[in-house]
Motif scaffolding. Structure first.
Motif, PDB file in Angstrom:
ATOM      1  N   ASP A  52       0.849  -1.189   0.000  1.00 14.82           N
ATOM      2  CA  ASP A  52       0.000   0.000   0.000  1.00 14.82           C
ATOM      3  C   ASP A  52       0.881   1.235   0.000  1.00 14.82           C
ATOM      4  O   ASP A  52       1.985   1.222   0.563  1.00 14.82           O
ATOM      5  CB  ASP A  52      -0.878   0.031   1.264  1.00 14.82           C
ATOM      6  N   THR A  53       0.405   2.310  -0.590  1.00 13.87           N
ATOM      7  CA  THR A  53       1.168   3.551  -0.509  1.00 13.87           C
ATOM      8  C   THR A  53       1.180   4.020   0.939  1.00 13.87           C
ATOM      9  O   THR A  53       0.220   3.797   1.683  1.00 13.87           O
ATOM     10  CB  THR A  53       0.588   4.646  -1.432  1.00 13.87           C
ATOM     11  N   TYR A 140       4.694  -0.853   8.833  1.00 15.82           N
ATOM     12  CA  TYR A 140       3.927   0.239   8.247  1.00 15.82           C
ATOM     13  C   TYR A 140       3.585   1.260   9.320  1.00 15.82           C
ATOM     14  O   TYR A 140       3.130   0.893  10.410  1.00 15.82           O
ATOM     15  CB  TYR A 140       2.645  -0.376   7.670  1.00 15.82           C
ATOM     16  N   PRO A 143      -0.798   5.604   6.082  1.00 16.89           N
ATOM     17  CA  PRO A 143      -1.036   5.750   4.642  1.00 16.89           C
ATOM     18  C   PRO A 143      -0.450   7.062   4.121  1.00 16.89           C
ATOM     19  O   PRO A 143      -0.150   7.977   4.893  1.00 16.89           O
ATOM     20  CB  PRO A 143      -2.563   5.748   4.533  1.00 16.89           C
TER      21      PRO A 143
END
Length: 181
Positions: A52-53, A140, A143
């Protein structure tokens, strides 16, 4: 979109860790000059493109190419850049260092191509264009977001750096990956 809370699992979970090596490529030159947060751009490959970005954290290690001669190249903005292939890096700068990585479109700058940019959490005395970087992506943070001001973007990047440092320095299940590069 507002910034969501960063949730850190006890250890890296699939698809992490992602460990790769890449040559550092020319970017837009905005990290250092406009934001005061230099980045090393790397090519987007399938494994990075499948993520995912957003903003990620992990460890990286610079790999100089001492056999290559200095050269000059000109960025799209006309600025001339000296490529030294990392030959001027000191011993400390050749160890594994913490990093944050942005993967995405950089909506604040309206990029037309997806980019992967590594910010190595260390103050370098010299550039290392043309060197390679070995890295592991361990997790992560958030976003990709758009910003109304450059100051808000800088503040969020600095918060990403703070979060990554805390995770990598205090969680043994993440700090151990430093020694696997």
């Amino acid at each position: 979109m507002t910034r969501p809370e960063t949730i850190v699992p006890e250890e890296p979970i699939s698809p992490f860790p992602i460990t790769q090596e890449s040559r550092i490529i020319s970017g837009f030159g905005r990290g250092s000059s406009e934001l005061g947060i230099p980045t090393a751009n790397i090519p987007i490959n399938k494994e990075l493109n499948d993520l995912d970005t957003g903003i990620y954290y992990g460890w990286c290690k610079l790999l100089p190419h001492s056999q290559e001669e200095d050269e000059l190249f000109i960025r799209q903005n006309g600025k001339q850049v000296k490529v030294n292939h990392g030959r001027t890096l000191c011993k400390e700068e050749l160890t594994a260092l913490p990093m944050v990585m942005s993967i995405g479109w950089n909506p604040f700058y309206h990029n037309k191509e997806k980019a992967a940019e590594v910010h190595i959490i260390h103050k370098f005395d010299t550039d290392f264009y043309g060197a390679s970087v070995k890295y592991n992506v361990l997790g992560y943070i958030r976003p990709e977001l758009n910003y109304t001001t450059k100051e808000a973007l800088i503040d969020d990047i600095n918060l990403d750096i703070k979060i990554a440092k805390e995770i990598l320095e205090t969680k043994d299940n993440y700090s151990q990956f430093k020694y696997k590069l």
